[in-house]
Write a protein that holds these residues in place. Structure first.
Motif, PDB file in Angstrom:
ATOM      1  N   MET A  43      52.947  44.581   4.910  1.00  0.00           N
ATOM      2  CA  MET A  43      54.081  45.043   4.155  1.00  0.00           C
ATOM      3  C   MET A  43      55.167  45.372   4.657  1.00  0.00           C
ATOM      4  SD  MET A  43      54.583  48.684   2.783  1.00  0.00           S
ATOM      5  CE  MET A  43      53.157  48.901   1.724  1.00  0.00           C
ATOM      6  N   ALA A  44      56.323  44.782   4.253  1.00  0.00           N
ATOM      7  CA  ALA A  44      58.112  44.455   5.324  1.00  0.00           C
ATOM      8  C   ALA A  44      57.994  46.117   5.890  1.00  0.00           C
ATOM      9  CB  ALA A  44      59.157  44.200   4.006  1.00  0.00           C
ATOM     10  N   ARG A  45      58.885  46.291   6.563  1.00  0.00           N
ATOM     11  CA  ARG A  45      59.516  47.389   6.866  1.00  0.00           C
ATOM     12  C   ARG A  45      60.644  48.228   6.194  1.00  0.00           C
ATOM     13  NH1 ARG A  45      62.466  47.743  13.037  1.00  0.00           N
ATOM     14  NH2 ARG A  45      63.218  49.874  12.517  1.00  0.00           N
ATOM     15  N   LEU A  46      60.373  49.404   5.758  1.00  0.00           N
ATOM     16  CA  LEU A  46      61.156  49.578   4.793  1.00  0.00           C
ATOM     17  C   LEU A  46      61.560  51.206   5.108  1.00  0.00           C
ATOM     18  CD1 LEU A  46      58.360  49.142   1.480  1.00  0.00           C
ATOM     19  CD2 LEU A  46      60.881  47.808   2.162  1.00  0.00           C
ATOM     20  N   PRO A  47      62.103  51.438   4.249  1.00  0.00           N
ATOM     21  CA  PRO A  47      62.577  52.552   5.414  1.00  0.00           C
ATOM     22  C   PRO A  47      61.876  54.419   4.179  1.00  0.00           C
ATOM     23  CG  PRO A  47      64.319  52.080   3.556  1.00  0.00           C
ATOM     24  CD  PRO A  47      63.858  50.761   3.265  1.00  0.00           C
ATOM     25  N   ALA A  48      61.615  54.442   4.790  1.00  0.00           N
ATOM     26  CA  ALA A  48      60.342  55.583   4.391  1.00  0.00           C
ATOM     27  C   ALA A  48      61.824  57.042   3.097  1.00  0.00           C
ATOM     28  CB  ALA A  48      60.122  55.846   5.324  1.00  0.00           C
ATOM     29  N   ARG A  49      60.966  57.015   2.433  1.00  0.00           N
ATOM     30  CA  ARG A  49      61.868  58.147   1.397  1.00  0.00           C
ATOM     31  C   ARG A  49      61.895  58.714   2.195  1.00  0.00           C
ATOM     32  NH1 ARG A  49      57.557  61.466  -2.756  1.00  0.00           N
ATOM     33  NH2 ARG A  49      57.041  61.145  -0.979  1.00  0.00           N
ATOM     34  N   ARG A  50      61.300  59.735   2.270  1.00  0.00           N
ATOM     35  CA  ARG A  50      61.088  60.875   3.098  1.00  0.00           C
ATOM     36  C   ARG A  50      61.682  60.945   4.500  1.00  0.00           C
ATOM     37  NH1 ARG A  50      56.121  62.918  -0.782  1.00  0.00           N
ATOM     38  NH2 ARG A  50      57.570  62.559  -2.619  1.00  0.00           N
ATOM     39  N   ALA A  51      61.658  60.463   5.035  1.00  0.00           N
ATOM     40  CA  ALA A  51      62.069  60.182   6.270  1.00  0.00           C
ATOM     41  C   ALA A  51      62.664  59.670   6.438  1.00  0.00           C
ATOM     42  CB  ALA A  51      60.726  59.568   7.047  1.00  0.00           C
ATOM     43  N   LEU A  52      63.533  58.189   6.775  1.00  0.00           N
ATOM     44  CA  LEU A  52      65.277  58.000   7.161  1.00  0.00           C
ATOM     45  C   LEU A  52      65.689  58.715   6.310  1.00  0.00           C
ATOM     46  CD1 LEU A  52      64.698  54.178   8.160  1.00  0.00           C
ATOM     47  CD2 LEU A  52      64.777  56.055   9.199  1.00  0.00           C
ATOM     48  N   LEU A  53      65.704  58.602   4.982  1.00  0.00           N
ATOM     49  CA  LEU A  53      66.405  58.725   3.959  1.00  0.00           C
ATOM     50  C   LEU A  53      67.522  59.739   4.350  1.00  0.00           C
ATOM     51  CD1 LEU A  53      65.615  56.236   1.069  1.00  0.00           C
ATOM     52  CD2 LEU A  53      67.376  56.408   2.951  1.00  0.00           C
ATOM     53  N   ALA A  54      66.267  61.371   4.256  1.00  0.00           N
ATOM     54  CA  ALA A  54      65.886  63.145   4.397  1.00  0.00           C
ATOM     55  C   ALA A  54      67.605  62.876   5.530  1.00  0.00           C
ATOM     56  CB  ALA A  54      65.134  63.327   5.607  1.00  0.00           C
ATOM     57  N   ALA A  55      67.739  61.417   6.729  1.00  0.00           N
ATOM     58  CA  ALA A  55      69.115  62.164   7.729  1.00  0.00           C
ATOM     59  C   ALA A  55      70.124  61.650   6.779  1.00  0.00           C
ATOM     60  CB  ALA A  55      68.445  60.382   8.917  1.00  0.00           C
ATOM     61  N   VAL A  56      70.231  60.341   6.017  1.00  0.00           N
ATOM     62  CA  VAL A  56      71.803  60.553   5.347  1.00  0.00           C
ATOM     63  C   VAL A  56      71.550  61.925   4.303  1.00  0.00           C
ATOM     64  CG1 VAL A  56      71.280  57.912   6.274  1.00  0.00           C
ATOM     65  CG2 VAL A  56      70.445  58.728   4.062  1.00  0.00           C
ATOM     66  N   LEU A  57      70.580  62.340   4.123  1.00  0.00           N
ATOM     67  CA  LEU A  57      70.874  63.386   2.826  1.00  0.00           C
ATOM     68  C   LEU A  57      72.200  63.527   3.134  1.00  0.00           C
ATOM     69  CD1 LEU A  57      70.247  64.010   0.239  1.00  0.00           C
ATOM     70  CD2 LEU A  57      69.122  66.737   1.983  1.00  0.00           C
ATOM     71  N   GLY A  58      74.174  63.208   3.065  1.00  0.00           N
ATOM     72  CA  GLY A  58      75.170  63.877   2.680  1.00  0.00           C
ATOM     73  C   GLY A  58      74.984  65.014   2.276  1.00  0.00           C
ATOM     74  N   VAL A  59      74.823  65.588   0.718  1.00  0.00           N
ATOM     75  CA  VAL A  59      75.269  66.259   0.354  1.00  0.00           C
ATOM     76  C   VAL A  59      74.608  68.112   0.059  1.00  0.00           C
ATOM     77  CG1 VAL A  59      76.382  66.492  -2.217  1.00  0.00           C
ATOM     78  CG2 VAL A  59      75.903  64.386  -0.991  1.00  0.00           C
TER      79      VAL A  59
ATOM     80  N   LYS B 159      51.209  36.010  15.074  1.00  0.00           N
ATOM     81  CA  LYS B 159      52.473  36.355  15.218  1.00  0.00           C
ATOM     82  C   LYS B 159      53.142  37.032  14.093  1.00  0.00           C
ATOM     83  CE  LYS B 159      54.431  33.183  19.247  1.00  0.00           C
ATOM     84  NZ  LYS B 159      54.883  32.181  18.870  1.00  0.00           N
ATOM     85  N   ALA B 160      52.589  37.084  13.220  1.00  0.00           N
ATOM     86  CA  ALA B 160      53.190  37.519  12.326  1.00  0.00           C
ATOM     87  C   ALA B 160      52.268  38.991  12.096  1.00  0.00           C
ATOM     88  CB  ALA B 160      52.812  36.806  10.544  1.00  0.00           C
ATOM     89  N   MET B 161      51.016  39.095  11.950  1.00  0.00           N
ATOM     90  CA  MET B 161      50.787  40.723  12.711  1.00  0.00           C
ATOM     91  C   MET B 161      50.630  41.353  13.966  1.00  0.00           C
ATOM     92  SD  MET B 161      48.966  42.786  10.831  1.00  0.00           S
ATOM     93  CE  MET B 161      46.735  41.644  10.532  1.00  0.00           C
ATOM     94  N   HIS B 162      51.125  40.245  14.609  1.00  0.00           N
ATOM     95  CA  HIS B 162      51.710  41.650  15.859  1.00  0.00           C
ATOM     96  C   HIS B 162      53.115  41.808  14.861  1.00  0.00           C
ATOM     97  CE1 HIS B 162      49.335  40.312  19.646  1.00  0.00           C
ATOM     98  NE2 HIS B 162      48.729  39.380  18.487  1.00  0.00           N
ATOM     99  N   LYS B 163      53.963  41.583  14.929  1.00  0.00           N
ATOM    100  CA  LYS B 163      55.098  41.460  14.253  1.00  0.00           C
ATOM    101  C   LYS B 163      54.663  43.383  13.305  1.00  0.00           C
ATOM    102  CE  LYS B 163      59.692  40.670  12.412  1.00  0.00           C
ATOM    103  NZ  LYS B 163      60.392  39.391  11.356  1.00  0.00           N
ATOM    104  N   HIS B 164      53.827  42.287  12.245  1.00  0.00           N
ATOM    105  CA  HIS B 164      53.728  43.999  11.550  1.00  0.00           C
ATOM    106  C   HIS B 164      52.743  44.944  12.627  1.00  0.00           C
ATOM    107  CE1 HIS B 164      52.068  46.117   7.702  1.00  0.00           C
ATOM    108  NE2 HIS B 164      50.997  45.916   8.285  1.00  0.00           N
ATOM    109  N   LEU B 165      52.263  44.870  13.121  1.00  0.00           N
ATOM    110  CA  LEU B 165      51.891  46.103  13.866  1.00  0.00           C
ATOM    111  C   LEU B 165      52.802  47.241  14.578  1.00  0.00           C
ATOM    112  CD1 LEU B 165      48.774  44.128  15.190  1.00  0.00           C
ATOM    113  CD2 LEU B 165      48.548  46.412  13.248  1.00  0.00           C
ATOM    114  N   LEU B 166      53.219  46.235  15.035  1.00  0.00           N
ATOM    115  CA  LEU B 166      54.710  46.704  15.965  1.00  0.00           C
ATOM    116  C   LEU B 166      55.664  47.633  15.142  1.00  0.00           C
ATOM    117  CD1 LEU B 166      55.249  44.034  18.905  1.00  0.00           C
ATOM    118  CD2 LEU B 166      54.048  46.224  19.747  1.00  0.00           C
ATOM    119  N   GLN B 167      55.622  46.714  13.886  1.00  0.00           N
ATOM    120  CA  GLN B 167      57.017  47.605  13.347  1.00  0.00           C
ATOM    121  C   GLN B 167      56.706  48.750  12.289  1.00  0.00           C
ATOM    122  OE1 GLN B 167      58.166  44.406  10.241  1.00  0.00           O
ATOM    123  NE2 GLN B 167      59.746  43.840  12.343  1.00  0.00           N
TER     124      GLN B 167
END
Ligand code: SAH
Length: 452
Positions: free
Chosen positions: A1-17, A390-398
């Protein structure tokens, strides 16, 4: 799966309002201001934000007056006909948010090891009911079952069954596909609280229920990952006249929009939920979470087992955390209801209080420390060594970075456990273990995993 900003994790940080900002002036939120701060959106609903859910809520408000935030959340998320969770898959890259089990298989595997470790520590009871609340796509249970399968020699004399508490017909369909490959039977006995049953790929029986009370009693190990944050909260604001509950009303200047207002006088919920010693100016309380944790505590006290709760949250010090996510971006919680997730941080101190000393509690401990204690580094190395792709390695590390990095999910998600008192202390000693490092060290995750 692509590396995504996690809803409840990353975005909470940018909760500006903050919520207070939204209540400025005469409780009116200018539409242009809202649009500037939130996701521009590219879905069909954006050109026509009068969703069926909005119509339903407006009808309700016109009939009986402004509604509480709790009623709003309950309707928007789990209304059987139009609720957000009921009829679509919101998880993953193409959905609105992504969760830890969807990011990396390691997460579920370590949780699986936690349950086996607790099962062993409680004397290897002959039956093992794994009960998951809000299982999403079923990925977490699937990863746990893979671990159980690999540890077959340990568990082979144990009668294992899976019990899933899920309100969403759509998600339960996906769970059934993930866990059974589609081998399910609808329950024909109308008196049974089970609405579907099936057999896992490894032959373990799986049952679906709508509520925890429907799950049979008995030694059970409970799991709730990103479940408590979806339960409805009440919001309260301190004013010069005392505490007032925040309600949701129709905006008189924009009749297709909702707005936050304050109750003109004190409401029963205000009397009930605001503590005398409260020092904050804004408070969120989730009575449903309080009831649920009491039920879990009673069951564990009576039948043994354990509960592991993982979510983002705080220890009774945060104020305004109610927010909405759509397509991995913050969204105005009152716009196009039913098309976006609604969530609020879990108040772990409230959960601890509501267990009423029936069980011992551990945590909240941040995800970084918990997974480190569970041996995530060793597991990552094993998986990397087992693959030359290699793609699996990248996925695991990400995936590892997303789960562990304190700026991503590592510091924002917390683990909290309920355990029978006798699991940690002599039977005559009731313990609350937040400050007791030596006792918590005997529980995997909260201390280092000894059994590897
Ligand atoms: N645990 C999963 C999914 C989290 S999303 C993961 O981490 O990937 C929340 C889940 O809880 C969904 O499965 C949703 O349908 C379910 N849910 C939300 N409110 C519920 C309620 N009141 N009763 C039962 N399930 C509920």
């Amino acid at each position: 799966m692509a590396r995504l900003p996690a809803r409840r994790a990353l975005l909470a940080a940018v909760l500006g309002v903050s919520w207070q900002q939204r209540l400025l002036g005469h409780h009116v939120v200018p539409a242009a201001w809202r649009r500037r701060r939130f996701s521009a959106g590219s879905r069909a609903e954006d050109s026509c934000p009068v969703t069926p859910m909005l119509k339903h809520l407006m009808f309700k408000i016109k009939s009986t007056g402004p509604i509480t935030v709790a009623e709003y959340m309950r309707e928007v998320l789990t209304n059987p006909v139009k609720g957000y969770y009921m009829h679509h898959d919101m998880l993953g890259e193409r959905g609105d948010f992504v969760t830890s089990p969807e990011i990396s298989q390691i997460f579920g595997e370590l949780i699986g090891i936690w349950y086996v470790s607790e099962w062993m520590a409680t004397g290897k009871p002959k039956t093992f009911q794994l009960v998951e609340l809000g299982p999403g796509r079923g990925t977490l249970t699937d990863d746990i079952l893979r671990v159980f399968n690999q540890l077959g020699s340990l568990l082979n004399k144990c009668d294992i069954s899976i019990h899933l508490v899920e309100v969403s017909p759509k998600l339960s369909e996906i769970q059934a596909l993930t866990l059974t490959g589609g081998k399910i039977q609808p329950e024909l006995d109308v008196t049974s609280p089970v609405y579907m049953k099936g057999i896992s790929k490894a032959g373990i029986p799986i049952f679906w229920y709508r509520e925890l009370q429907d799950v049979p009693q008995g030694t059970s190990f409970y799991l709730a990952h990103e479940f408590f944050d979806a339960l409805p909260i009440h919001k309260f604001q301190r004013t010069e006249k005392g505490w007032r509950e925040v309600l949701i009303d129709i905006d008189p200047e924009a009749p297709d929009q909702l707005r936050f207002v304050l109750a003109p006088s004190t409401t029963p919920a205000t009397e009930l939920f605001i503590q005398r010693k409260e020092v904050r100016d804004h408070v969120e309380v989730c009575p449903d979470a309080g009831i649920l944790i009491q039920r879990l505590a009673c069951r564990i006290q009576e039948d043994g087992g354990a509960a592991l709760i993982a979510d983002y949250g705080h220890n009774g010090n945060k104020t305004d955390t109610f927010r909405s996510f759509r397509s991995h971006e913050l969204h105005d919680a009152l716009t196009a209801p039913g098309t976006a997730d609604l969530t609020a941080d879990v108040d772990f101190s409230y959960l601890r209080t509501m267990t009423q000393g029936r069980v011992a509690t551990l945590g909240p401990l941040n995800q970084h420390e918990f997974l480190k204690n569970m041996g995530i580094d060793v597991r990552l190395q094993v998986l990397l060594q087992n693959s030359s792709d290699k793609a699996m390695h990248k996925h695991l590390l990400q995936g590892y970075d997303m789960l562990m990095n304190p700026k991503k999910m590592g510091d924002r998600f917390h683990f909290f456990a309920l355990l029978p008192h006798q699991r940690l202390a002599h039977s005559d000693q009731k313990v609350n273990l937040r400050h007791s490092r030596s006792l918590s060290a005997t529980v995997a995750g909260f201390g280092e995993l000894v059994w590897k």
